[in-house]
Design a protein around this motif. Structure first.
Motif, PDB file in Angstrom:
ATOM      1  N   ALA A 273       8.916  -0.501  35.036  1.00  0.00           N
ATOM      2  CA  ALA A 273       9.843  -0.771  33.930  1.00  0.00           C
ATOM      3  C   ALA A 273       9.796   0.406  32.969  1.00  0.00           C
ATOM      4  O   ALA A 273       8.943   1.301  33.087  1.00  0.00           O
ATOM      5  N   ASP A 274      10.692   0.390  32.003  1.00  0.00           N
ATOM      6  CA  ASP A 274      10.694   1.458  31.012  1.00  0.00           C
ATOM      7  C   ASP A 274       9.619   1.215  29.956  1.00  0.00           C
ATOM      8  O   ASP A 274       9.046   0.119  29.853  1.00  0.00           O
ATOM      9  N   ALA A 275       9.376   2.248  29.152  1.00  0.00           N
ATOM     10  CA  ALA A 275       8.280   2.196  28.181  1.00  0.00           C
ATOM     11  C   ALA A 275       8.483   1.126  27.125  1.00  0.00           C
ATOM     12  O   ALA A 275       7.509   0.579  26.595  1.00  0.00           O
ATOM     13  N   ASP A 276       9.735   0.798  26.793  1.00  0.00           N
ATOM     14  CA  ASP A 276       9.958  -0.223  25.769  1.00  0.00           C
ATOM     15  C   ASP A 276       9.610  -1.625  26.264  1.00  0.00           C
ATOM     16  O   ASP A 276       9.535  -2.567  25.476  1.00  0.00           O
ATOM     17  N   VAL A 277       9.379  -1.764  27.571  1.00  0.00           N
ATOM     18  CA  VAL A 277       8.968  -3.050  28.142  1.00  0.00           C
ATOM     19  C   VAL A 277       7.475  -3.014  28.504  1.00  0.00           C
ATOM     20  O   VAL A 277       6.665  -3.737  27.937  1.00  0.00           O
ATOM     21  N   LEU A 278       7.094  -2.144  29.447  1.00  0.00           N
ATOM     22  CA  LEU A 278       5.691  -2.088  29.868  1.00  0.00           C
ATOM     23  C   LEU A 278       4.790  -1.539  28.768  1.00  0.00           C
ATOM     24  O   LEU A 278       3.573  -1.769  28.786  1.00  0.00           O
ATOM     25  N   GLY A 279       5.372  -0.856  27.815  1.00  0.00           N
ATOM     26  CA  GLY A 279       4.589  -0.297  26.726  1.00  0.00           C
ATOM     27  C   GLY A 279       3.987  -1.323  25.788  1.00  0.00           C
ATOM     28  O   GLY A 279       3.166  -0.969  24.930  1.00  0.00           O
ATOM     29  N   VAL A 280       4.353  -2.589  25.931  1.00  0.00           N
ATOM     30  CA  VAL A 280       3.771  -3.620  25.057  1.00  0.00           C
ATOM     31  C   VAL A 280       2.313  -3.888  25.401  1.00  0.00           C
ATOM     32  O   VAL A 280       1.570  -4.442  24.582  1.00  0.00           O
ATOM     33  N   LEU A 281       1.871  -3.520  26.610  1.00  0.00           N
ATOM     34  CA  LEU A 281       0.483  -3.756  27.000  1.00  0.00           C
ATOM     35  C   LEU A 281      -0.429  -2.690  26.403  1.00  0.00           C
ATOM     36  O   LEU A 281      -0.117  -1.504  26.412  1.00  0.00           O
ATOM     37  N   LYS A 282      -1.568  -3.149  25.923  1.00  0.00           N
ATOM     38  CA  LYS A 282      -2.576  -2.261  25.374  1.00  0.00           C
ATOM     39  C   LYS A 282      -3.887  -2.456  26.138  1.00  0.00           C
ATOM     40  O   LYS A 282      -4.077  -3.461  26.814  1.00  0.00           O
ATOM     41  N   PRO A 283      -4.823  -1.483  26.064  1.00  0.00           N
ATOM     42  CA  PRO A 283      -6.081  -1.591  26.805  1.00  0.00           C
ATOM     43  C   PRO A 283      -6.792  -2.928  26.581  1.00  0.00           C
ATOM     44  O   PRO A 283      -6.895  -3.404  25.444  1.00  0.00           O
ATOM     45  N   GLY A 284      -7.245  -3.512  27.688  1.00  0.00           N
ATOM     46  CA  GLY A 284      -7.962  -4.771  27.636  1.00  0.00           C
ATOM     47  C   GLY A 284      -7.098  -5.999  27.776  1.00  0.00           C
ATOM     48  O   GLY A 284      -7.613  -7.107  27.961  1.00  0.00           O
ATOM     49  N   GLN A 285      -5.756  -5.835  27.740  1.00  0.00           N
ATOM     50  CA  GLN A 285      -4.872  -6.994  27.766  1.00  0.00           C
ATOM     51  C   GLN A 285      -4.450  -7.405  29.174  1.00  0.00           C
ATOM     52  O   GLN A 285      -3.988  -8.532  29.366  1.00  0.00           O
ATOM     53  N   HIS A 286      -4.577  -6.518  30.142  1.00  0.00           N
ATOM     54  CA  HIS A 286      -4.244  -6.856  31.521  1.00  0.00           C
ATOM     55  C   HIS A 286      -4.845  -5.792  32.431  1.00  0.00           C
ATOM     56  O   HIS A 286      -4.956  -4.628  32.033  1.00  0.00           O
ATOM     57  N   GLY A 287      -5.226  -6.181  33.644  1.00  0.00           N
ATOM     58  CA  GLY A 287      -5.786  -5.189  34.543  1.00  0.00           C
ATOM     59  C   GLY A 287      -6.233  -5.783  35.854  1.00  0.00           C
ATOM     60  O   GLY A 287      -6.000  -6.956  36.148  1.00  0.00           O
ATOM     61  N   SER A 288      -6.886  -4.953  36.669  1.00  0.00           N
ATOM     62  CA  SER A 288      -7.343  -5.353  37.986  1.00  0.00           C
ATOM     63  C   SER A 288      -8.397  -4.350  38.450  1.00  0.00           C
ATOM     64  O   SER A 288      -8.194  -3.137  38.333  1.00  0.00           O
TER      65      SER A 288
END
Length: 404
Positions: A273-288
């Motif tokens: 997705a573009d940065a205005d969408v995926l950019g809402v995630l910050k470190p620690g908020q989602h991962g694998s």
């Protein structure tokens, strides 16, 4: 001789003895494969017309992909995202370019990509759109298949996938697939996304009415709602284009990718997705832990490069025409309907003749592997490396099954 004759049945029984019975596989035990063909423990060869539900778009053991995996296995397989590895940047940059998006978030399975898309859409709704906390809703379609996690089955309409797995996750509205009026009515000020498969695979390769996907795109733009396209099965060349959405001239806000992205070697999925969408995630908020690992990135980068040439998309389009022409010739001769695009087809067999399972068993006896779904429907999704002669062979065997 007797032992040889019993080899396959014994191997089938052994494979079932210590596993949960969450699948009902055909009684074939595969031991090797190459291209569009697999070989069982008795040395019988079968034309693979399922291709791992599109995970094997490039066939079994594609030499470029196998070479990439071997080379990476000798160097580095896992770091976790706690560190940066030397395969990560190329993969993310080249996949983002293929998708025409700014950013990529790598995961492992298709279900993880869907869960990621749901989380991102909700966070975008709260932080960007201004939806009140805890009020976000996502509109989905009847007949959908997006995975089997507890959240995803919460908005499934398939009783087998959903029943007895509650309590269910709230926040989803289900409308008929292909019904733009119903979708319009379902969207309100708290809707953050519309999540759809451009073609519904598990439902029987159901293609929406002409104009539906462009209508969804317009509606989402007008109502400030994200359009999330689940291209996990339909994407990466399967339908004769890189993405099924392309054939309708549609660009979603978010692509969910998986299956073929791992080249049939490792599980790889991603959200683009573009940065205005995926950019809402910050470190620690989602991962694998394994998402975007070096081995996955090495293989998936080569997948992206194979697709960047356009060769496989062109093959899928041209060979798909041949496949569908052959299948349409069987309507009224045992087939009731044929649906699909590219090298992807859903076939409705006259239920008075046989079930989909029976058809797949009889095809297996003739050396062709396919998968049934929903009663008398079977799906064909051969790898994109299949040849014209092999397509003709598959159609001939289906013709014989229906005639018998």
């Amino acid at each position: 001789m007797i032992e040889d004759m019993l080899r396959t049945p014994a191997a089938v029984q052994d494979s079932e003895r210590h596993t949960a019975h969450n699948y009902h596989p055909l009684p074939v035990v595969i031991t090797s494969a190459e291209g569009a063909w697999v070989t069982d423990v008795d040395g019988n060869r079968y034309l693979d017309c399922l291709a791992g539900y599109s995970a094997l778009n490039f066939g079994h053991r594609h030499p470029t992909l196998v070479a990439a995996a071997h080379a990476q296995l000798d160097r580095l397989t896992l770091t976790s995202r706690a560190f940066i590895h030397d395969q990560f940047a190329d993969f993310c940059r080249e996949l983002a370019a293929l998708c025409g998006k700014d950013l990529v978030l790598p995961m492992n399975t298709g279900a993880e990509a869907v869960e990621t898309g749901i989380k991102v859409a909700r966070k975008w709704g709260y932080q960007v759109k201004g939806v009140p906390a805890g009020q976000a809703n996502i509109v989905v379609a009847e007949g959908n298949f997006h995975g089997r996690t507890t959240t995803i089955v919460s908005f499934s309409t398939d009783s087998d996938a959903r029943a007895d797995f509650g309590p269910y996750t709230p926040g989803f509205r289900i409308v008929p697939y292909g019904d733009l009026a119903a979708l319009t009515e379902a969207i309100d000020e708290h809707t953050v996304a519309v999540l759809l498969e451009p073609i519904q695979g598990e439902q029987g390769v159901v293609v929406p009415p002409e104009g539906y996907l462009p209508g969804v795109r317009r509606l989402c733009t007008e109502r400030d709602v994200l359009f999330i396209a689940d291209e996990i099965q339909s994407g990466l060349g399967r339908t004769g284009a890189t993405f099924a959405c392309e054939q309708e001239g549609v660009v979603p806000d978010m692509y969910l990718l998986g299956k073929a992205l791992g080249g049939g070697i490792v599980p790889v999925s991603a959200v683009a997705a573009d940065a205005d969408v995926l950019g809402v995630l910050k470190p620690g908020q989602h991962g694998s832990t394994f998402g975007g690992n070096p081995l996955a990135c090495a293989v998936a980068t080569e997948v992206v490069r194979l697709l960047a040439t356009g060769e496989f998309q062109r093959r899928s389009a041209a060979l798909g025409e041949r496949l569908h022409a052959g299948l349409r010739g069987l309507i009224g001769k045992g087939l009731v309907a044929v649906r699909g695009r590219g090298l992807w087809a859903g076939l409705d067999i006259d239920p008075a003749l046989m079930s989909g399972r029976q058809a797949c068993e009889r095809l297996m006896e003739r050396g062709v592997l396919a998968k049934d779904t929903h009663g008398s429907t079977i799906r064909l999704a051969p790898p994109l490396v299949i040849t014209e002669e092999e397509i003709d062979h598959a159609v001939a065997q289906l013709t014989a099954v229906l005639a018998d």
